[in-house]
Design an enzyme around this catalytic site. Structure first.
Site, PDB file in Angstrom:
ATOM      1  N   ARG A 124       1.602   0.017   2.577  1.00  0.00           N
ATOM      2  CA  ARG A 124       0.325  -0.692   2.606  1.00  0.00           C
ATOM      3  C   ARG A 124       0.567  -2.176   2.901  1.00  0.00           C
ATOM      4  O   ARG A 124       1.555  -2.744   2.466  1.00  0.00           O
ATOM      5  CB  ARG A 124      -0.401  -0.551   1.267  1.00  0.00           C
ATOM      6  CG  ARG A 124      -1.042   0.814   1.062  1.00  0.00           C
ATOM      7  CD  ARG A 124      -1.849   0.878  -0.212  1.00  0.00           C
ATOM      8  NE  ARG A 124      -1.006   0.849  -1.380  1.00  0.00           N
ATOM      9  CZ  ARG A 124      -0.729  -0.215  -2.100  1.00  0.00           C
ATOM     10  NH1 ARG A 124      -1.279  -1.388  -1.798  1.00  0.00           N
ATOM     11  NH2 ARG A 124       0.073  -0.163  -3.144  1.00  0.00           N
ATOM     12  N   TYR A 171       0.057   4.267   8.686  1.00  0.00           N
ATOM     13  CA  TYR A 171       0.594   4.567   7.355  1.00  0.00           C
ATOM     14  C   TYR A 171      -0.543   5.049   6.440  1.00  0.00           C
ATOM     15  O   TYR A 171      -1.635   4.469   6.425  1.00  0.00           O
ATOM     16  CB  TYR A 171       1.288   3.328   6.742  1.00  0.00           C
ATOM     17  CG  TYR A 171       1.616   3.579   5.301  1.00  0.00           C
ATOM     18  CD1 TYR A 171       2.643   4.471   4.968  1.00  0.00           C
ATOM     19  CD2 TYR A 171       0.862   3.046   4.276  1.00  0.00           C
ATOM     20  CE1 TYR A 171       2.905   4.790   3.639  1.00  0.00           C
ATOM     21  CE2 TYR A 171       1.120   3.347   2.945  1.00  0.00           C
ATOM     22  CZ  TYR A 171       2.142   4.221   2.640  1.00  0.00           C
ATOM     23  OH  TYR A 171       2.383   4.545   1.332  1.00  0.00           O
ATOM     24  N   LYS A 184      -7.330   5.035  -0.452  1.00  0.00           N
ATOM     25  CA  LYS A 184      -7.494   3.742  -1.121  1.00  0.00           C
ATOM     26  C   LYS A 184      -8.789   3.056  -0.670  1.00  0.00           C
ATOM     27  O   LYS A 184      -9.449   2.394  -1.463  1.00  0.00           O
ATOM     28  CB  LYS A 184      -6.294   2.842  -0.823  1.00  0.00           C
ATOM     29  CG  LYS A 184      -4.958   3.478  -1.186  1.00  0.00           C
ATOM     30  CD  LYS A 184      -4.882   3.832  -2.642  1.00  0.00           C
ATOM     31  CE  LYS A 184      -3.530   4.407  -3.003  1.00  0.00           C
ATOM     32  NZ  LYS A 184      -3.420   4.744  -4.428  1.00  0.00           N
ATOM     33  N   HIS A 196      -7.492   3.970 -10.379  1.00  0.00           N
ATOM     34  CA  HIS A 196      -6.178   4.360  -9.841  1.00  0.00           C
ATOM     35  C   HIS A 196      -5.421   5.099 -10.957  1.00  0.00           C
ATOM     36  O   HIS A 196      -4.493   4.554 -11.545  1.00  0.00           O
ATOM     37  CB  HIS A 196      -5.445   3.079  -9.429  1.00  0.00           C
ATOM     38  CG  HIS A 196      -4.223   3.300  -8.607  1.00  0.00           C
ATOM     39  ND1 HIS A 196      -3.190   2.394  -8.539  1.00  0.00           N
ATOM     40  CD2 HIS A 196      -3.859   4.326  -7.798  1.00  0.00           C
ATOM     41  CE1 HIS A 196      -2.247   2.843  -7.719  1.00  0.00           C
ATOM     42  NE2 HIS A 196      -2.629   4.013  -7.266  1.00  0.00           N
ATOM     43  N   SER A 217       1.359   1.535  -8.072  1.00  0.00           N
ATOM     44  CA  SER A 217       1.906   2.437  -7.066  1.00  0.00           C
ATOM     45  C   SER A 217       3.410   2.627  -7.268  1.00  0.00           C
ATOM     46  O   SER A 217       4.122   1.665  -7.576  1.00  0.00           O
ATOM     47  CB  SER A 217       1.681   1.835  -5.683  1.00  0.00           C
ATOM     48  OG  SER A 217       0.325   1.503  -5.531  1.00  0.00           O
ATOM     49  N   CYS A 262       5.109   4.091  -9.589  1.00  0.00           N
ATOM     50  CA  CYS A 262       5.624   3.896 -10.950  1.00  0.00           C
ATOM     51  C   CYS A 262       5.608   5.203 -11.736  1.00  0.00           C
ATOM     52  O   CYS A 262       5.651   5.194 -12.968  1.00  0.00           O
ATOM     53  CB  CYS A 262       4.829   2.839 -11.688  1.00  0.00           C
ATOM     54  SG  CYS A 262       5.190   1.173 -11.135  1.00  0.00           S
ATOM     55  N   ASP A 296      -3.375  10.560  -8.638  1.00  0.00           N
ATOM     56  CA  ASP A 296      -3.487   9.184  -8.143  1.00  0.00           C
ATOM     57  C   ASP A 296      -4.847   8.528  -8.398  1.00  0.00           C
ATOM     58  O   ASP A 296      -4.893   7.339  -8.643  1.00  0.00           O
ATOM     59  CB  ASP A 296      -3.188   9.160  -6.631  1.00  0.00           C
ATOM     60  CG  ASP A 296      -2.947   7.752  -6.099  1.00  0.00           C
ATOM     61  OD1 ASP A 296      -2.221   6.985  -6.754  1.00  0.00           O
ATOM     62  OD2 ASP A 296      -3.490   7.419  -5.026  1.00  0.00           O
ATOM     63  N   ARG A 335       7.185   9.682   2.211  1.00  0.00           N
ATOM     64  CA  ARG A 335       6.157  10.442   1.491  1.00  0.00           C
ATOM     65  C   ARG A 335       6.099  11.910   1.871  1.00  0.00           C
ATOM     66  O   ARG A 335       6.472  12.286   2.975  1.00  0.00           O
ATOM     67  CB  ARG A 335       4.775   9.831   1.815  1.00  0.00           C
ATOM     68  CG  ARG A 335       4.614   8.374   1.437  1.00  0.00           C
ATOM     69  CD  ARG A 335       4.290   8.215  -0.010  1.00  0.00           C
ATOM     70  NE  ARG A 335       4.142   6.826  -0.413  1.00  0.00           N
ATOM     71  CZ  ARG A 335       3.320   6.424  -1.380  1.00  0.00           C
ATOM     72  NH1 ARG A 335       2.570   7.290  -2.028  1.00  0.00           N
ATOM     73  NH2 ARG A 335       3.262   5.163  -1.734  1.00  0.00           N
TER      74      ARG A 335
END
Ligand code: OXD
Ligand code: MN
Length: 587
Positions: A70, A198, A207, A227, A249, A251, A278, A370
Site C-alpha cells: 500500500r 497491488y 481498504k 480493521h 497490518s 501483525c 481482516d 500474499r
C-alpha cells in the site's frame, strides 16, 4: 448478462467513453468466465498455473517490482473540507483531485477491455451488506476480486434497481509510481485508483470501500467499520464467545483468527472458529448488542512466516483456487516463501523473476507477498461466517507490535477507557505499507491508514456508539504478543499459546477470571494465564505482566504530544482519560 439498473448502465457508459475502452465486459462471476480469464492470463504471462495435483486451480503472479504494498503517501481522502479528513490523512479538494485524475483516466483503457465487477460486501440477504462496483482494466484485479468478494449475479440481484452503490474505477495505467493515486470521494461515494495493481491499492472492495468509505457511512448510520478479525471461542460446555480484534497490518490477525488451541485444550473440548481475518462491520442487533459480519469472502494473507507451525489452517485454505503474488516459484510448480516448513528449494525463481538459491543474499519471497484464498476453504471457518445477522461480540481486542512497555494483556476499566486504549495504540511498522520498517508509530484502533475521516471525530463516534450500547457493549482488552527481553529474544511463545490469553478474555466477559488492578487497566495473575504450565520462568512471567510506572509515564508524555495534533476536536472524555492515567501512574 441483462442489466436493468439504469443508473448503473448510464455510469458505466460514461466511464467507457472517458477511458475509451476497446470493449466492455460485465462480469457475471461464473466459473466459465473466470476459467477463460485465467487461461488468458496464463497465455499472456500474467499467471503461471501451479501443479494441478499439489495446487489445483492455483496461479502464480508477480507484480511490478515497484508495486508491492500500500502507498500511504499517495492515498487521499477528498472530502469537501480539509478538516473532515483530519491530520492523519492526505487531503485534496475533490475538484483539485478530479483535475489531476481526469487527464490520467482519459483514454487510459484504449486497446484494453474494461471489466465491470459488481461486488457484494457482507453475506447475501444481510441488512448489513452493501454493493460496490469496480470498473477495472486488469483481469488480475478481477480474479482477485472474485475471491475476496461475492461478485456478479449475486451482487447485481442484491442491488436490483437501487441507485445507491459505491462507484469505483481502477486503471493499471503504466504502473508509474509518480502517477499512482488511491483516492476516496466520500461525498460522491466514489473511489478512483490509478497506476497500481497491488491488492490494498487496487482491490477497492477491501481498504477503499470496506474501511475508508464504510467508516464514513458507519459514522452517519451509527455503526462501526473496523480493521478487525472476528473469531468464535467455544468452551467445553459448548458456549460460544465471539471476539473481534484490531491489529495493524501484518501483525498476525490471520494467524490469531485461525488459531489452533494447544492439545490439552483441544482434548478438553475448546475450539476456535474464524468468521473473518481482516475487516469487521459491527452493528447493533435488536437485543441492543453489537453484531459483527465479515464483509469479505476471501483472505488476502501475508505469505512469509505462514507454516504448519504458525498457521496450518491458512495453508489448507490456500491449497486450491488461490492466487499467490510475489512469493517464489519452484521448478515443480509449487511455491515457496521464507518461513514455510521444510528446507528451502535448491533452486527457485524469486519474486523479481530472478534465479534464486538458498545462498542468495536476498529473500526469495517479498516480505509482503500474499495469497488470495477463498475463506470458505479454511478448515476452521465458522458455521456462522455467512450468517446474515452476524455474530454477537463480547470482547474487542486491540494489539500492537511492541517490544517493550506494554504487557501481554490487560483489560480496560470500561468502554471510554477502552476507547482511549485503542486510540493510543502504537506499533512497529511492517512491510504491508511502503517505507519506515520497524519504526514505532501511532496506529489508533489499527485504523491509521484506513479511517476515511477526521481521527478525532472517529474517536468521538466510538464514544457515541458506547453511549448507545450502554452496558451491552463488549469489554475491551489490549494484547501484545511481541514483548522482548533485554537480550532481544521473544518473551511470549505466541501462536497456539495465545489461546491462554483468549481464555482469560472469554472468562472476563462472563464476569469470571481473576484480575489485578494496575494504573493502566486490569491484568491477569500469572496463574490466570498458566505461565507455570508453559514452563516460563518466574522472571519471564513477571516481565510479561509488568507495568513499569517510569516507562508508562514516558509513554503518557508521548501520548500527550500525539493528542495535541487533534486540537479542539479531541473529545474531552479522552483528554480526561489521559489525565486519569497520569494521576494513577503518579499515585
Ligand atoms: C492488508 C493490510 O492487506 O492491512 O490487510 O495491509
Ligand atoms: Mn489489513
Amino acid at each position: 448478462m441483462e442489466i436493468e439498473n439504469q443508473t448503473l448502465k448510464t455510469w458505466v457508459d460514461e466511464v467507457a467513453r472517458q477511458t475509451e475502452a476497446e470493449s466492455v465486459h460485465w462480469c457475471d462471476g461464473s466459473e466459465e468466465e473466470i476459467n477463460r480469464l485465467n487461461e488468458m492470463m496464463v497465455a499472456d504471462g500474467t499467471f503461471v498455473r501451479l501443479d494441478p495435483d499439489k495446487h489445483p486451480n492455483c496461479f502464480y503472479a508477480r507484480s511490478d517490482v515497484k508495486d508491492v504494498a500500500r502507498v500511504e503517501d499517495r492515498t487521499f481522502i477528498c472530502s469537501a473540507k480539509e478538516e473532515d479528513a483530519g491530520p492523519t490523512n492526505n487531503w485534496k479538494h475533490p475538484d483539485d483531485m478530479h483535475a489531476i485524475l481526469d487527464p490520467l483516466f482519459k483514454g487510459c483503457m484504449r486497446g484494453r477491455v474494461m471489466y465491470v465487477v459488481t461486488y457484494l460486501l457482507g453475506p447475501p440477504g444481510s441488512p448489513m451488506s452493501k454493493v460496490g462496483i469496480e470498473i477495472t482494466d486488469s483481469p488480475y484485479v478481477v480474479a482477485n476480486l472474485r475471491i475476496m468478494t461475492r461478485i456478479g449475479k449475486v451482487a447485481i440481484d442484491e442491488l436490483g434497481q437501487n441507485s445507491e452503490f459505491v462507484k469505483g474505477v481502477h486503471s493499471t495505467g503504466n504502473l508509474d509510481p509518480e502517477q499512482r493515486y488511491i483516492c476516496h470521494f466520500p461525498d460522491e461515494g466514489l473511489i478512483l485508483s490509478f497506476s497500481s495493481n497491488y491488492g490494498g491499492n487496487a482491490l477497492q472492495s477491501k481498504k477503499c470501500f470496506a474501511l475508508r468509505l464504510a467508516s464514513v457511512m458507519a459514522r452517519r448510520e451509527g455503526w462501526l467499520a473496523e480493521h478487525m478479525l472476528i473469531l468464535g471461542i467455544t468452551d467445553p460446555q459448548g458456549n460460544k464467545t465471539y471476539v473481534s480484534a484490531a491489529f495493524p497490518s501484518a501483525c498476525g490477525k490471520t494467524n490469531l483468527a485461525m488459531l489452533i488451541p494447544p492439545q490439552a485444550d483441544l482434548d478438553a473440548g475448546w475450539k476456535i472458529e474464524t468468521v473473518g481475518d481482516d475487516i469487521a462491520w459491527l452493528k447493533f442487533g435488536e437485543d441492543g448488542r453489537l453484531y459483527a459480519v465479515n464483509p469479505e469472502y476471501g483472505f488476502f494473507g501475508v505469505a512469509p512466516g505462514t507454516s504448519m507451525k504458525t498457521n496450518p489452517n491458512a495453508l489448507e485454505a490456500c491449497r486450491a483456487n488461490t492466487i499467490f503474488t510475489n512469493v517464489a516459484l519452484c521448478p515443480d510448480g509449487t511455491v515457496w516463501w521464507e518461513g514455510l516448513d521444510g528446507d528451502p528449494p535448491a533452486h527457485a525463481t524469486d519474486w523479481k523473476g530472478k534465479p534464486w538459491t538458498p545462498e542468495s543474499p536476498t529473500p526469495a519471497a517479498h516480505p509482503n507477498s500474499r495469497f488470495t484464498a477463498p475463506a470458505g476453504q479454511c478448515p476452521c471457518i465458522s458455521p456462522e461466517w455467512e450468517s446474515p445477522q452476524g455474530v454477537p461480540i463480547s470482547a474487542i481486542i486491540f494489539g500492537g507490535r511492541r517490544s517493550t512497555t506494554t504487557p501481554l494483556v490487560y483489560q480496560a476499566f470500561n468502554w471510554v477507557h477502552g476507547t482511549y486504549v485503542g486510540a493510543m495504540m502504537t506499533s512497529e511498522k511492517t512491510a504491508a505499507a511502503v517505507g519506515g520498517l520497524g519504526e514505532l508509530r501511532h496506529d489508533p484502533m489499527a485504523m491509521l491508514p484506513f479511517c476515511g475521516y477526521h481521527m478525532a471525530d472517529y474517536w468521538q463516534h466510538w464514544l457515541n456508539v458506547g453511549e448507545t450500547g450502554g452496558d451491552k457493549m463488549p469489554d475491551i482488552f489490549h494484547v501484545n504478543w511481541f514483548r522482548k527481553s533485554a537480550d532481544g529474544s521473544w518473551l511470549w511463545p505466541g501462536f497456539g499459546e495465545n489461546m491462554r490469553v483468549l481464555k482469560w478474555i472469554a472468562a472476563r466477559t462472563q464476569g469470571k477470571g481473576t484480575a489485578v488492578e494496575t494504573p493502566i487497566g486490569l491484568l491477569p495473575t500469572p496463574e490466570g494465564i498458566g505461565f507455570e504450565e508453559l514452563g516460563l520462568s518466574e522472571q519471564t512471567a513477571a516481565e510479561l505482566l509488568s507495568v513499569d510506572p517510569g516507562q508508562w509515564l514516558a509513554e503518557a508524555d508521548e501520548q500527550a504530544e500525539y493528542l495535541q495534533k487533534f486540537g479542539e476536536k479531541l473529545p474531552a472524555a479522552l483528554q480526561a482519560e489521559h489525565d486519569a492515567l497520569r494521576s494513577r501512574l503518579q499515585a
